[in-house]
Design a protein around this motif. Structure first.
Motif, PDB file in Angstrom:
ATOM      1  N   UNK A 138      42.069  -1.334  72.745  1.00 42.28           N
ATOM      2  CA  UNK A 138      41.872  -2.479  71.853  1.00 42.28           C
ATOM      3  C   UNK A 138      40.828  -2.231  70.767  1.00 42.28           C
ATOM      4  N   UNK A 139      40.312  -1.026  70.703  1.00 41.50           N
ATOM      5  CA  UNK A 139      39.239  -0.775  69.735  1.00 41.50           C
ATOM      6  C   UNK A 139      39.716  -1.020  68.300  1.00 41.50           C
ATOM      7  N   UNK A 140      38.872  -1.638  67.465  1.00 39.28           N
ATOM      8  CA  UNK A 140      39.311  -1.956  66.105  1.00 39.28           C
ATOM      9  C   UNK A 140      39.556  -0.697  65.268  1.00 39.28           C
ATOM     10  N   UNK A 141      38.739   0.328  65.459  1.00 39.73           N
ATOM     11  CA  UNK A 141      38.970   1.626  64.814  1.00 39.73           C
ATOM     12  C   UNK A 141      38.926   2.683  65.905  1.00 39.73           C
ATOM     13  N   UNK A 142      39.685   3.750  65.710  1.00 37.14           N
ATOM     14  CA  UNK A 142      39.765   4.742  66.781  1.00 37.14           C
ATOM     15  C   UNK A 142      38.474   5.534  66.930  1.00 37.14           C
ATOM     16  N   UNK A 143      37.813   5.805  65.827  1.00 37.40           N
ATOM     17  CA  UNK A 143      36.518   6.481  65.925  1.00 37.40           C
ATOM     18  C   UNK A 143      35.700   6.197  64.690  1.00 37.40           C
ATOM     19  N   UNK A 144      34.409   6.414  64.825  1.00 36.76           N
ATOM     20  CA  UNK A 144      33.516   6.314  63.682  1.00 36.76           C
ATOM     21  C   UNK A 144      33.188   7.692  63.152  1.00 36.76           C
ATOM     22  N   UNK A 145      32.937   7.769  61.850  1.00 41.21           N
ATOM     23  CA  UNK A 145      32.430   9.013  61.264  1.00 41.21           C
ATOM     24  C   UNK A 145      31.085   8.671  60.637  1.00 41.21           C
ATOM     25  N   UNK A 146      30.033   9.349  61.101  1.00 46.87           N
ATOM     26  CA  UNK A 146      28.704   9.091  60.544  1.00 46.87           C
ATOM     27  C   UNK A 146      28.272  10.312  59.732  1.00 46.87           C
ATOM     28  N   UNK A 147      28.041  10.071  58.482  1.00 42.02           N
ATOM     29  CA  UNK A 147      27.566  11.115  57.584  1.00 42.02           C
ATOM     30  C   UNK A 147      26.032  11.043  57.570  1.00 42.02           C
ATOM     31  N   UNK A 148      25.384  12.107  58.090  1.00 41.53           N
ATOM     32  CA  UNK A 148      23.922  12.070  58.204  1.00 41.53           C
ATOM     33  C   UNK A 148      23.238  12.223  56.848  1.00 41.53           C
ATOM     34  N   UNK A 149      23.942  12.764  55.879  1.00 34.98           N
ATOM     35  CA  UNK A 149      23.293  12.982  54.584  1.00 34.98           C
ATOM     36  C   UNK A 149      24.270  12.664  53.447  1.00 34.98           C
ATOM     37  N   UNK A 150      24.479  11.385  53.250  1.00 37.25           N
ATOM     38  CA  UNK A 150      25.386  10.954  52.193  1.00 37.25           C
ATOM     39  C   UNK A 150      24.900  11.520  50.858  1.00 37.25           C
ATOM     40  N   UNK A 151      25.798  12.099  50.100  1.00 33.88           N
ATOM     41  CA  UNK A 151      25.399  12.669  48.808  1.00 33.88           C
ATOM     42  C   UNK A 151      25.284  14.189  48.884  1.00 33.88           C
ATOM     43  N   UNK A 152      25.162  14.708  50.095  1.00 30.95           N
ATOM     44  CA  UNK A 152      25.164  16.167  50.258  1.00 30.95           C
ATOM     45  C   UNK A 152      26.613  16.645  50.142  1.00 30.95           C
ATOM     46  N   UNK A 153      26.807  17.590  49.245  1.00 35.01           N
ATOM     47  CA  UNK A 153      28.173  17.957  48.890  1.00 35.01           C
ATOM     48  C   UNK A 153      28.992  18.409  50.099  1.00 35.01           C
ATOM     49  N   UNK A 154      28.343  19.239  50.917  1.00 36.93           N
ATOM     50  CA  UNK A 154      29.062  19.806  52.058  1.00 36.93           C
ATOM     51  C   UNK A 154      29.358  18.721  53.110  1.00 36.93           C
ATOM     52  N   UNK A 155      28.358  17.881  53.380  1.00 38.94           N
ATOM     53  CA  UNK A 155      28.537  16.823  54.379  1.00 38.94           C
ATOM     54  C   UNK A 155      29.610  15.826  53.906  1.00 38.94           C
ATOM     55  N   UNK A 156      29.525  15.429  52.642  1.00 40.09           N
ATOM     56  CA  UNK A 156      30.529  14.497  52.102  1.00 40.09           C
ATOM     57  C   UNK A 156      31.935  15.093  52.217  1.00 40.09           C
ATOM     58  N   UNK A 157      32.030  16.386  51.847  1.00 39.41           N
ATOM     59  CA  UNK A 157      33.336  17.047  51.874  1.00 39.41           C
ATOM     60  C   UNK A 157      33.897  17.110  53.290  1.00 39.41           C
ATOM     61  N   UNK A 158      33.027  17.436  54.262  1.00 39.06           N
ATOM     62  CA  UNK A 158      33.486  17.531  55.658  1.00 39.06           C
ATOM     63  C   UNK A 158      33.932  16.164  56.171  1.00 39.06           C
ATOM     64  N   UNK A 159      33.199  15.113  55.796  1.00 36.58           N
ATOM     65  CA  UNK A 159      33.577  13.765  56.226  1.00 36.58           C
ATOM     66  C   UNK A 159      34.926  13.359  55.625  1.00 36.58           C
ATOM     67  N   UNK A 160      35.102  13.650  54.352  1.00 35.40           N
ATOM     68  CA  UNK A 160      36.375  13.314  53.696  1.00 35.40           C
ATOM     69  C   UNK A 160      37.532  14.050  54.368  1.00 35.40           C
ATOM     70  N   UNK A 161      37.291  15.317  54.701  1.00 35.53           N
ATOM     71  CA  UNK A 161      38.344  16.115  55.335  1.00 35.53           C
ATOM     72  C   UNK A 161      38.690  15.538  56.712  1.00 35.53           C
TER      73      UNK A 161
END
Lengths: 445, 445
Positions: free
Chosen positions: B344-367
């Motif tokens: 019944x979970x509203x979303x299957x999982x959360x994605x937490x980006x520890x450093x929003x604005x960091x190119x690599x972290x943003x890219x990995x989260x988007x992927x």
């Protein structure tokens, strides 16, 4: 679904109270049953179409980035006093006193409550833009409810509300709604023409109604016939792209198309004479931009970029979900019954067994049923011990777009018959080809 | 969904009016907002869970062969006078006068209306058995609404009604409902124990309530601890098989399990002492067989095999859909917030980006977001420019069962962190393995 296990109380006689064809057919096809004036139960077949329509609305709103939520049907009068609409709504509002003698009402629309939610939780322009919507039961206590679900008292409506920092942003939200509505109606097999409308009691300048042309429509409409050539089709749209959405708005609203409320004879006469059309239409939706009317009355402000409070720009946008069943039937039927567009049909196809109890016919029907079901399609199999004529009449009345007829004679030649409800044309083919053809048709819907 | 585009008005402070944990967390997680006493709006996150629960109920009712339909919320008092319940219901019934001064009411349940539909359309025993149900808003004007959605005035309920020729057939329908309810609750991650209950104002002999054990439950319950070892699991069931359904009924209802209303101390003492448990429970459903109570009062008869009219045997069966959100949270939470079961979970999982604005972290989260979405999963990506601590606290509060944490340091080693909300355990792995693991978990739900 097997007809023997379904609840499909088809009526042979035309109910005398039904004045228009959609009302007649919905009663005759066992889709609805009136419980009080203007209030209906949705029997299984009607419920199924209602859900299909609701689902299309949800999918298109989600695509546009609008967030679904739900507000209660029973609301306190207090908020409506704040906006001044508690009195303004008059007798159409169903007013209620609860056991503690508090003034309550059955929601006819929800600008006040959504504005209250907004002002309680949103403080900064950084949280904008925001558009939320619900599909919820509403009540308007019409003096003379009529035409079945087309003008009922209890009705199912999608109502969406946008909150934006500037008029410009709010007009983008307005355009986004126009685009999503065009897609929504087309998926239901409807041509709904956006027409310049009157804002009435809701206030505001920018508003369009979406009208489906039909002889039984309650509004007289005037339009340039060129508008009926426009279709949104399967073009890609980026709902964040302001210019793209504005372009669609312009394309669909520049040609003359107005209801009698806003009709301008002089402007109309500028349309080339052969393209000037006067007809009748059924309203199936409306979009509004009303600026800061509610946000000012109810103090719904956000902190702007300069730190100062700004009342938000709002709009509200509605689709008459239950009414759409009536509108679709008015637009798509013949003298035998309903003709559902593929996008909203309650079952994907019918299976008619010409000789129930015949081993080969029964076996072939079961095999078809299984193959279709395995492909994610929903057939309605008439497995009753009835005469072919009765089975055909029921299938025609309830309007499934495709019918597979199975009989011992055809099976001897290895074929069944696939019939289009719309054209009446039949084609013989092996059962597996009929399955393939139906699957291919629905792959596009 | 990206958090920056979502409406998730999380509260830092604990609302003072909320006495129990589910109410507190639903308010704090921005799932609901009270609009009047015992009446709530469902904000996007709450709405999403409500729809997941509704969907499970629909799927299991459909599997059992029960037909969905919908009855109106506003009903005429006339039918309720016929059954004698218009007066009997007392002040809990929300009574309304429409503009023509007719007595109407907001449906608290729908035995009368469904019986009216039945008697209008069904004439022969050949059309039986028949079970129809709806999931619709109800209203009970409680004197002291409390505990959030657990005891609200406007609430969302599944109510189903069976019509059968004989008591024996109706008891099979009763058993079928028991089985479908066991499956329904288990899919929501709940153990709901059928307990012998009191039929109260509804009349009838055979009734079981389904109770979820929780300290905050409103009922005192007495049971043999062996009942908590029973699970329905993934066994196959043929809902047409009378013996098989009766067998499940027997298995789940033979051991002692009763609410205080029907508790029998002498019988209870026959249970071995170490298995005798006294606890509290939340009622999340009830099944009733009440025979011909309504069919006789309202003349709902069919022509039997011998041509004579027979009053049909009926039962009604309810699941508290909106209340289930509260019950699930009461049964599954910790001091940081909600822990949603996967079903019944509203979303299957959360994605937490520890450093929003960091190119690599943003890219990995988007992927990650794209990969999960492509598999039909719905992630909630916290893409806000906030500190990690705040992001973790929000994710813990709203209770998504799985969280993927993405940061520059991990990415240097090619890994992200996958954390279970339930156990708190984290594991480092390449992003694609996290996606695979989450997909595998949900393939089972």
């Amino acid at each position: 679904m097997r007809m023997s296990r379904y609840f499909l109380p088809v009526l042979k006689e035309t109910p005398s109270e039904a004045q228009i064809v959609s009302h007649r057919y919905m009663l005759r096809a066992g889709m609805i049953k009136q419980s009080s004036a203007g209030i209906y139960s949705w029997l299984p077949l009607g419920y199924k179409v209602l859900k299909k329509i609701e689902n299309i609305v949800h999918e298109e709103q989600s695509r546009a980035g609008h967030l679904p939520m739900l507000m209660p049907t029973i609301q306190s009068a207090d908020l409506w006093r704040e906006s001044g609409r508690y009195e303004a709504f008059g007798d159409e509002m169903l007013r209620i006193k609860d056991r503690h003698d508090r003034d309550m009402l059955f929601t006819p629309t929800a600008e006040e409550l959504i504005t209250d939610i907004f002002r309680s939780h949103v403080n900064s322009y950084k949280d904008l833009p925001l558009t939320m919507y619900q599909i919820q039961w509403k009540f308007r206590d019409e003096v003379r409810p009529r035409f079945g679900v087309m003008r009922g008292r209890e009705f199912y409506m999608k109502d969406g509300y946008n909150f934006d920092l500037t008029k410009e942003d709010a007009l983008h939200a307005y355009n986004r709604h126009l685009v999503s509505y065009l897609r929504t109606y087309e998926r239901m097999g409807l041509q709904a023409i956006p027409m310049r409308a009157d804002s009435g009691a809701m206030g505001g300048d920018n508003t369009h109604e979406f009208l489906v042309l039909a002889e039984t429509g309650e509004s007289e409409v005037f339009y340039d016939s060129a508008v009926t050539d426009l279709t949104f089709g399967d073009r890609e749209i980026d709902y964040d792209n302001v210019e793209q959405c504005a372009g669609v708005m312009e394309e669909f609203t520049t040609k003359y198309a107005r209801t009698d409320e806003t009709h301008d004879e002089a402007l109309f006469n500028e349309v080339p004479e052969e393209r000037r059309k006067v007809a009748r239409g059924i309203e199936v939706g409306q979009i509004f931009y009303f600026g800061t009317k509610y946000s000012e009355a109810m103090k719904a402000t956000v902190q702007g970029p300069d730190g100062k409070p700004v009342p938000v720009h709002m709009g509200s946008h509605g689709i008459g979900v239950s009414r759409l069943l009536g509108a679709i039937i008015e637009a798509s039927h013949d003298d035998k019954g309903i003709i559902w567009p593929e996008g909203v049909t309650p079952f994907h196809c019918g299976i008619v067994n010409l000789k129930q109890g015949d081993e080969e016919a029964d076996g072939a029907c079961e095999a078809l049923y299984k193959s279709l079901t395995a492909l994610g399609l929903e057939p309605l199999y008439d497995d009753r011990n009835e005469r072919a004529g009765g089975k055909f009449a029921t299938m025609d009345l309830i309007g499934l777009p495709w019918r597979i007829t199975v009989g011992p004679r055809g099976l001897k030649n290895g074929v069944v018959e696939l019939t289009s409800r719309r054209t009446g044309e039949s084609e013989e083919m092996p059962p597996e080809d009929a399955v393939k053809k139906i699957a291919a048709i629905y792959a596009e819907h």
